[in-house]
Write an enzyme that holds these catalytic residues in place. Structure first.
Site, mmCIF file in Angstrom:
data_model
loop_
_atom_site.group_PDB
_atom_site.id
_atom_site.type_symbol
_atom_site.label_atom_id
_atom_site.label_comp_id
_atom_site.label_asym_id
_atom_site.label_seq_id
_atom_site.Cartn_x
_atom_site.Cartn_y
_atom_site.Cartn_z
ATOM 1 N N GLY A 218 0.833 -1.208 0.000
ATOM 2 C CA GLY A 218 0.000 0.000 0.000
ATOM 3 C C GLY A 218 0.857 1.243 0.000
ATOM 4 C CG ASN A 219 -0.390 4.656 -1.358
ATOM 5 O OD1 ASN A 219 -1.055 5.479 -0.753
ATOM 6 N ND2 ASN A 219 -0.862 3.978 -2.408
ATOM 7 N NE ARG A 220 4.070 8.030 5.276
ATOM 8 C CZ ARG A 220 4.794 9.137 5.427
ATOM 9 N NH1 ARG A 220 5.818 9.346 4.637
ATOM 10 N NH2 ARG A 220 4.496 10.016 6.346
#
Ligand code: C5P
Length: 410
Positions: A218-220
């Protein structure tokens, strides 16, 4: 900042500003002034401890209105209910830990408490306290309770606190609270907005690409920017569809939400929903690579061995697809999150993406370990295919979102 004057017919909106007893009460004076300048009728309700910081004459002068302080004055007017009934919006700024707890518990020890229980208007809190207090499990739980009841929050921000310390807990800037209030007043500002009646599709959040049933890449992204844009678009009278990937922020009312947790579903939903849209804003952080294979059972270390390189392939570039099939008259907006410290590099990446993906506008924002994610200050630059001029906008995301929309349809 361009500030549209509130305009519900010819009636200015009625805003109650509850002020709790924190040192940030002095900043609430600027908030009240900003709201009055925008054309609102403001009634300030300070708590007893707020009056130890800022006195009644200041509130009356700045709000241009009488300041009620006691539950037991003007009882014949049933004022403890009337103020809440008549409000179009109630703001609590600063909202101290004590006042948030009191709100979460539904207590009504004073005029602010009764007003908050009597109102059916949206409620916006601007918390302010020291970092340790803000992070205390009881405050976290009270905020969660209030959010689950649909109460809106702006801030707190990181920065200098009273005394020597610096950290999260500083009240949002008065201008940002006023902007959030304006967004919530919604219908109040739509009448002359070019967004009124527009069909807008916005993607928000970050996609997750699953390796097995429990692990993902995923990412932030929290979704803060996309959701702020959705809120601001609704406030300007648009019909908004939010294509949402794993949001970590509360959703505003009045929008259609479509869940699209991974790149494949995001592509499907964006292509389907954007066909009829006047404006498409691709604010989601979509994966650039996805696993070739998603294991149906949880992977074990014995299966992978000492090292493991899951095979990845490029994700569909959704924005490029939307750009390639853009209906005539549609405004397509992309975001370029860039990590380079060099302005020229960031700008040239953004312009490249604008050309490659055939968008009308590209919004450049810098991201990195300490910048860019969540309800924070941001600085964006807008690039336009139709013009060599760029446009810079800075501030809290809630405030940037409104000004970004205004710039898009200017
Ligand atoms: O190329 P880059 O990922 O930096 O471009 C960012 C823009 O492209 C954003 O608007 C993002 O939502 C969009 N994007 C996309 N599909 C991807 C990756 C990014 O639509 N797979």
């Amino acid at each position: 900042m361009a500030t549209a004057k509130a305009n519900v017919g010819d009636t200015p909106p009625n805003i109650v500003v509850g002020v709790a007893g924190g040192i940030a009460a002095y900043k609430a004076v600027s908030l009240v002034r900003e709201l009055v300048l925008r054309g609102a009728t403001v009634t300030v309700i300070p708590t007893a401890s707020a009056l130890k910081f800022v006195g009644v004459p200041t509130w009356e002068a700045i709000s241009r209105n009488a300041v009620p302080t006691s539950l037991f004055d003007a009882v014949a007017e049933v004022r403890h209910v009337a103020l809440g009934h008549n409000a179009d919006l109630v703001i609590v700024a600063p909202a101290t830990a004590h006042t948030l707890a009191s709100m979460a518990a539904g207590l009504a020890p004073d005029l602010l408490g009764t007003t908050l229980l009597a109102t059916r208007a949206p409620v916006l809190v601007a918390p302010a306290m020291h970092t340790e207090m803000w992070e205390h499990p009881s405050v976290v739980a009270n905020m969660a309770t209030l959010m689950s009841r649909g109460i809106h929050a702006v801030g707190p921000e990181s920065g200098a606190l009273t005394g020597q310390d610096v950290g999260l807990g500083r009240m949002a800037e008065p201008e940002d609270i006023a902007e959030a209030a304006w967004n919530l007043l919604g219908a109040a500002v739509v009448s002359d907005s070019p967004w009124a009646g527009k069909n807008v599709v916005i993607s928000a959040g970050g996609t997750r690409e699953y390796l097995d049933p429990v692990r993902f890449m995923g990412n932030r992204s929290t979704g803060e920017m996309g959701v702020s844009l959705a809120r601001a678009a609704v406030a300007r009278g648009a019909t908004v569809t939010l294509v949402a990937a794993n949001l970590e922020v509360a959703l505003p009312g009045g929008i259609e939400v479509v869940h699209a947790p991974d790149a494949a579903s995001m592509e499907r939903e964006m292509v389907a929903r954007s066909a009829e849209a006047d404006v498409v804003i691709m604010a989601a952080a979509v994966a650039d690579w996805v696993p070739v294979e998603t294991h149906s059972e949880k992977l074990t270390k014995s299966e992978t061995g000492e090292t493991w390189s899951p095979e990845l392939r490029q994700a569909p570039d959704i924005l490029a697809t939307l750009g390639a099939h853009k209906p005539s008259g549609q405004l397509l907006v992309g975001f370029a999150a860039e990590t380079s410290d060099d302005v020229a590099t960031r700008e040239s990446h953004a312009r490249d993406k604008m050309a490659r993906k055939n968008t009308d506008v590209m919004v450049l924002n810098q991201v990195g370990p300490q910048v860019g994610f969540g309800p924070v200050e941001t600085a964006v630059t807008l690039f336009f295919t139709a013009s060599p001029q760029s446009r810079a906008i800075e501030g809290m995301k809630s405030s940037v979102a409104g000004r970004l929309l205004d710039a898009l349809l200017e």
